[in-house]
Every structure is written in C-alpha cells, then in structure tokens.
Motif scaffolding. Structure first.
Motif, PDB file in Angstrom:
ATOM      1  N   PHE A  59       0.790  -1.231   0.000  1.00  0.00           N
ATOM      2  CA  PHE A  59       0.000   0.000   0.000  1.00  0.00           C
ATOM      3  C   PHE A  59       0.826   1.286   0.000  1.00  0.00           C
ATOM      4  O   PHE A  59       0.367   2.304  -0.512  1.00  0.00           O
ATOM      5  N   THR A  60       2.049   1.240   0.562  1.00  0.00           N
ATOM      6  CA  THR A  60       2.817   2.489   0.682  1.00  0.00           C
ATOM      7  C   THR A  60       4.176   2.455  -0.025  1.00  0.00           C
ATOM      8  O   THR A  60       4.783   3.501  -0.217  1.00  0.00           O
ATOM      9  N   GLY A  61       4.671   1.249  -0.351  1.00  0.00           N
ATOM     10  CA  GLY A  61       6.007   1.142  -0.938  1.00  0.00           C
ATOM     11  C   GLY A  61       7.103   1.278   0.095  1.00  0.00           C
ATOM     12  O   GLY A  61       8.271   1.420  -0.250  1.00  0.00           O
ATOM     13  N   LYS A  62       6.747   1.232   1.372  1.00  0.00           N
ATOM     14  CA  LYS A  62       7.739   1.376   2.441  1.00  0.00           C
ATOM     15  C   LYS A  62       7.605   0.250   3.459  1.00  0.00           C
ATOM     16  O   LYS A  62       6.509  -0.182   3.789  1.00  0.00           O
ATOM     17  N   PHE A  63       8.740  -0.190   3.946  1.00  0.00           N
ATOM     18  CA  PHE A  63       8.815  -1.133   5.061  1.00  0.00           C
ATOM     19  C   PHE A  63       8.914  -0.241   6.299  1.00  0.00           C
ATOM     20  O   PHE A  63       9.881   0.498   6.446  1.00  0.00           O
ATOM     21  N   PRO A  64       7.920  -0.238   7.202  1.00  0.00           N
ATOM     22  CA  PRO A  64       7.989   0.666   8.361  1.00  0.00           C
ATOM     23  C   PRO A  64       9.326   0.544   9.089  1.00  0.00           C
ATOM     24  O   PRO A  64       9.789  -0.559   9.386  1.00  0.00           O
ATOM     25  N   ARG A  65       9.946   1.694   9.344  1.00  0.00           N
ATOM     26  CA  ARG A  65      11.323   1.737   9.844  1.00  0.00           C
ATOM     27  C   ARG A  65      11.524   0.934  11.130  1.00  0.00           C
ATOM     28  O   ARG A  65      12.482   0.177  11.258  1.00  0.00           O
ATOM     29  N   GLY A  66      10.653   1.080  12.100  1.00  0.00           N
ATOM     30  CA  GLY A  66      10.807   0.338  13.346  1.00  0.00           C
ATOM     31  C   GLY A  66      10.731  -1.165  13.138  1.00  0.00           C
ATOM     32  O   GLY A  66      11.484  -1.931  13.746  1.00  0.00           O
ATOM     33  N   LEU A  67       9.829  -1.586  12.265  1.00  0.00           N
ATOM     34  CA  LEU A  67       9.699  -3.015  11.967  1.00  0.00           C
ATOM     35  C   LEU A  67      10.927  -3.516  11.210  1.00  0.00           C
ATOM     36  O   LEU A  67      11.407  -4.628  11.441  1.00  0.00           O
ATOM     37  N   PHE A  68      11.430  -2.676  10.295  1.00  0.00           N
ATOM     38  CA  PHE A  68      12.647  -3.033   9.540  1.00  0.00           C
ATOM     39  C   PHE A  68      13.822  -3.233  10.499  1.00  0.00           C
ATOM     40  O   PHE A  68      14.569  -4.206  10.401  1.00  0.00           O
ATOM     41  N   GLY A  73      17.577  -6.697  13.205  1.00  0.00           N
ATOM     42  CA  GLY A  73      18.185  -7.124  14.465  1.00  0.00           C
ATOM     43  C   GLY A  73      18.038  -8.621  14.712  1.00  0.00           C
ATOM     44  O   GLY A  73      18.953  -9.263  15.231  1.00  0.00           O
ATOM     45  N   VAL A  74      16.890  -9.183  14.336  1.00  0.00           N
ATOM     46  CA  VAL A  74      16.688 -10.625  14.499  1.00  0.00           C
ATOM     47  C   VAL A  74      17.683 -11.394  13.628  1.00  0.00           C
ATOM     48  O   VAL A  74      18.308 -12.366  14.090  1.00  0.00           O
ATOM     49  N   LEU A  75      17.849 -10.955  12.379  1.00  0.00           N
ATOM     50  CA  LEU A  75      18.841 -11.605  11.506  1.00  0.00           C
ATOM     51  C   LEU A  75      20.252 -11.447  12.073  1.00  0.00           C
ATOM     52  O   LEU A  75      21.048 -12.390  12.057  1.00  0.00           O
ATOM     53  N   ARG A  76      20.552 -10.258  12.579  1.00  0.00           N
ATOM     54  CA  ARG A  76      21.883  -9.989  13.153  1.00  0.00           C
ATOM     55  C   ARG A  76      22.143 -10.913  14.349  1.00  0.00           C
ATOM     56  O   ARG A  76      23.202 -11.526  14.465  1.00  0.00           O
ATOM     57  N   TRP A  77      21.173 -10.992  15.245  1.00  0.00           N
ATOM     58  CA  TRP A  77      21.312 -11.848  16.437  1.00  0.00           C
ATOM     59  C   TRP A  77      21.493 -13.302  16.009  1.00  0.00           C
ATOM     60  O   TRP A  77      22.347 -14.020  16.528  1.00  0.00           O
ATOM     61  N   GLY A  78      20.688 -13.729  15.051  1.00  0.00           N
ATOM     62  CA  GLY A  78      20.811 -15.104  14.554  1.00  0.00           C
ATOM     63  C   GLY A  78      22.195 -15.390  14.009  1.00  0.00           C
ATOM     64  O   GLY A  78      22.762 -16.468  14.248  1.00  0.00           O
ATOM     65  N   TRP A  79      22.754 -14.438  13.267  1.00  0.00           N
ATOM     66  CA  TRP A  79      24.091 -14.644  12.704  1.00  0.00           C
ATOM     67  C   TRP A  79      25.151 -14.685  13.809  1.00  0.00           C
ATOM     68  O   TRP A  79      26.060 -15.510  13.783  1.00  0.00           O
ATOM     69  N   ARG A  80      25.048 -13.808  14.791  1.00  0.00           N
ATOM     70  CA  ARG A  80      26.050 -13.816  15.859  1.00  0.00           C
ATOM     71  C   ARG A  80      26.031 -15.145  16.622  1.00  0.00           C
ATOM     72  O   ARG A  80      27.086 -15.702  16.938  1.00  0.00           O
ATOM     73  N   VAL A  81      24.837 -15.660  16.916  1.00  0.00           N
ATOM     74  CA  VAL A  81      24.738 -16.946  17.605  1.00  0.00           C
ATOM     75  C   VAL A  81      25.260 -18.065  16.701  1.00  0.00           C
ATOM     76  O   VAL A  81      25.982 -18.957  17.149  1.00  0.00           O
ATOM     77  N   GLY A  82      24.914 -18.015  15.410  1.00  0.00           N
ATOM     78  CA  GLY A  82      25.408 -19.015  14.467  1.00  0.00           C
ATOM     79  C   GLY A  82      26.921 -18.966  14.309  1.00  0.00           C
ATOM     80  O   GLY A  82      27.584 -20.007  14.215  1.00  0.00           O
ATOM     81  N   PHE A  83      27.475 -17.760  14.296  1.00  0.00           N
ATOM     82  CA  PHE A  83      28.923 -17.595  14.174  1.00  0.00           C
ATOM     83  C   PHE A  83      29.627 -18.192  15.391  1.00  0.00           C
ATOM     84  O   PHE A  83      30.659 -18.850  15.269  1.00  0.00           O
ATOM     85  N   TYR A  84      29.068 -17.960  16.553  1.00  0.00           N
ATOM     86  CA  TYR A  84      29.624 -18.508  17.796  1.00  0.00           C
ATOM     87  C   TYR A  84      29.504 -20.030  17.826  1.00  0.00           C
ATOM     88  O   TYR A  84      30.410 -20.732  18.267  1.00  0.00           O
ATOM     89  N   SER A  85      28.385 -20.533  17.329  1.00  0.00           N
ATOM     90  CA  SER A  85      28.111 -21.957  17.461  1.00  0.00           C
ATOM     91  C   SER A  85      28.305 -22.691  16.140  1.00  0.00           C
ATOM     92  O   SER A  85      29.346 -22.561  15.507  1.00  0.00           O
ATOM     93  N   TYR A  86      27.307 -23.417  15.707  1.00  0.00           N
ATOM     94  CA  TYR A  86      27.515 -24.428  14.672  1.00  0.00           C
ATOM     95  C   TYR A  86      27.227 -23.975  13.244  1.00  0.00           C
ATOM     96  O   TYR A  86      27.162 -24.806  12.349  1.00  0.00           O
ATOM     97  N   GLN A  87      27.115 -22.662  13.023  1.00  0.00           N
ATOM     98  CA  GLN A  87      27.095 -22.164  11.645  1.00  0.00           C
ATOM     99  C   GLN A  87      28.505 -21.805  11.199  1.00  0.00           C
ATOM    100  O   GLN A  87      28.740 -21.645  10.012  1.00  0.00           O
ATOM    101  N   ALA A  88      29.431 -21.628  12.156  1.00  0.00           N
ATOM    102  CA  ALA A  88      30.793 -21.265  11.774  1.00  0.00           C
ATOM    103  C   ALA A  88      31.866 -21.669  12.790  1.00  0.00           C
ATOM    104  O   ALA A  88      33.016 -21.857  12.413  1.00  0.00           O
ATOM    105  N   LEU A  89      31.534 -21.754  14.083  1.00  0.00           N
ATOM    106  CA  LEU A  89      32.530 -21.977  15.138  1.00  0.00           C
ATOM    107  C   LEU A  89      33.641 -20.930  15.068  1.00  0.00           C
ATOM    108  O   LEU A  89      34.815 -21.241  15.245  1.00  0.00           O
ATOM    109  N   GLY A  90      33.252 -19.672  14.806  1.00  0.00           N
ATOM    110  CA  GLY A  90      34.240 -18.636  14.535  1.00  0.00           C
ATOM    111  C   GLY A  90      34.817 -17.928  15.737  1.00  0.00           C
ATOM    112  O   GLY A  90      35.794 -17.197  15.609  1.00  0.00           O
ATOM    113  N   THR A  91      34.226 -18.108  16.919  1.00  0.00           N
ATOM    114  CA  THR A  91      34.725 -17.409  18.100  1.00  0.00           C
ATOM    115  C   THR A  91      34.284 -18.145  19.355  1.00  0.00           C
ATOM    116  O   THR A  91      33.319 -18.908  19.335  1.00  0.00           O
ATOM    117  N   ASP A  92      34.997 -17.885  20.436  1.00  0.00           N
ATOM    118  CA  ASP A  92      34.568 -18.368  21.747  1.00  0.00           C
ATOM    119  C   ASP A  92      33.961 -17.232  22.566  1.00  0.00           C
ATOM    120  O   ASP A  92      33.565 -17.437  23.711  1.00  0.00           O
TER     121      ASP A  92
END
Length: 198
Positions: A59-68, A73-92
C-alpha cells in the motif's frame, strides 16, 4: 566496457579475530540454549512483522522503519549466535543478547534501510524469484554443518582453523543471509550468486 561487481547491500561480517579453543565447540550446544529460547520467540515475531510489512509495502512502498530495524536485528542476532556456534565456530566470545550492532563482536550483519520498495515485486520476490536461491541453499544447507564439523575436528587436533575453509563457511552463510533479507522483503536488489562481498 567494464563489468563491475557492486557490493550487495546486505553485509555479513565474520572474522577470526582470535583462534577459537580446541575443544570448547563440543559444548557450545549447551551454552546456546538461552539464545535458542530467545530466538524461538524472535523468529515468530519476525514472521509476523514480515507479514505486516508485506501489506505496508503493497500500500505504501515502504517497510515501516521500526519493523525493519527489528527484523534486521533478528537476523543480526541469529548470525552472531550461528557464528559462535555451529554455523561457523568462529569465536569463543559469547554473543550478546541484543538486536543492536556490536562493533566489539567479531560477527555482524548490516542491512541499510531502503527508502522505497517495489509495490509489485513484493508479490513474487519472496517465493517465485527466490526459487533458484532456495534450490542452491537447500543443497548447501547440508554442506555447512559438514564443513563446520570438519573445521571443528581440525581445530580439536591442531589448534588451528583452516583459513580457506573458514572463508567458504562464512561465504555460504553470507549467501543464506542475503537471501533471507531478500525474501524477508527488506531489499529489492536480487541477491548475487556468489559467496564473497564483491
């Protein structure tokens, strides 16, 4: 005529700032339980927010900023946990319980906010246009855990994480997260078929 690979706007960072411990990865499944519990709810919220954003874009052509910012942030958090654990084992270094960027953490994900999104593309990009990527990701979704296990075993016996193997693992994750942002309606630019940034 020169052909230049423009950097895709979804930037995934994963750096081996210090070598992970030899055996700690064997117990990370236990250490990530609090994150898994939090992320269960966050991924449900991500799906609801994406549904709301779908109609907002229509309807507006925009992704509401707060929702975006929340979905980013959810994707970012998921990547950090994955990087720490079994998506990469990249850090302790234990990942923060946060949706916000953390420049002190060796893994991060940035998605610039788009001022305008296509009101027509939103109908097909999350399923039809993503089919080639879904097929490829389906193939290497089984490959990533195998490569991470190989990296973990090498780390266990040598104390070193092979740099080329780590680069491939991060590249495969980069591809997946780019597609995730695209089908999550966060970008209109079609994700590239490559593991690297450029």
């Amino acid at each position: 005529m020169t052909t230049e690979n423009k950097a895709y706007p979804v930037t995934l960072k994963g750096e081996l700032t210090e070598m992970p411990g030899r055996w700690q990865w064997l117990f990370k499944w236990l250490l990530i339980i609090p994150h898994v519990i939090c992320q269960f709810g966050l991924w449900i919220a991500f799906a609801v927010v994406t549904f709301i954003a779908f109609w907002a874009v229509v309807f507006t052509g925009k992704f509401p900023r707060g929702l975006f910012d929340f979905n980013s942030g959810v994707l970012r958090w998921g990547w950090r946990v994955g990087f720490y654990s079994y998506q990469a084992l990249g850090t302790d270094k234990y990942p923060p319980f946060s949706l916000e960027p953390d420049p002190g953490y060796p893994a991060d994900l940035e998605i610039p906010y788009p001022e305008k999104l296509s009101q027509g593309l939103v109908w097909v990009k999350w399923w039809l246009l993503a089919i080639p990527h879904w097929i490829i990701i389906g193939i290497f979704s089984d490959l990533v855990p195998i490569l991470v296990l190989i990296g973990g075993i090498i780390l266990l016996f040598t104390g070193k994480y092979p740099a080329d193997l780590f680069k491939i693992i991060v590249g495969l994750n980069r591809w997946s997260y780019r597609v995730g942002a695209y089908v999550g309606l966060m970008r209109d630019e079609y994700p590239p078929f490559r593991l690297w940034d450029n």
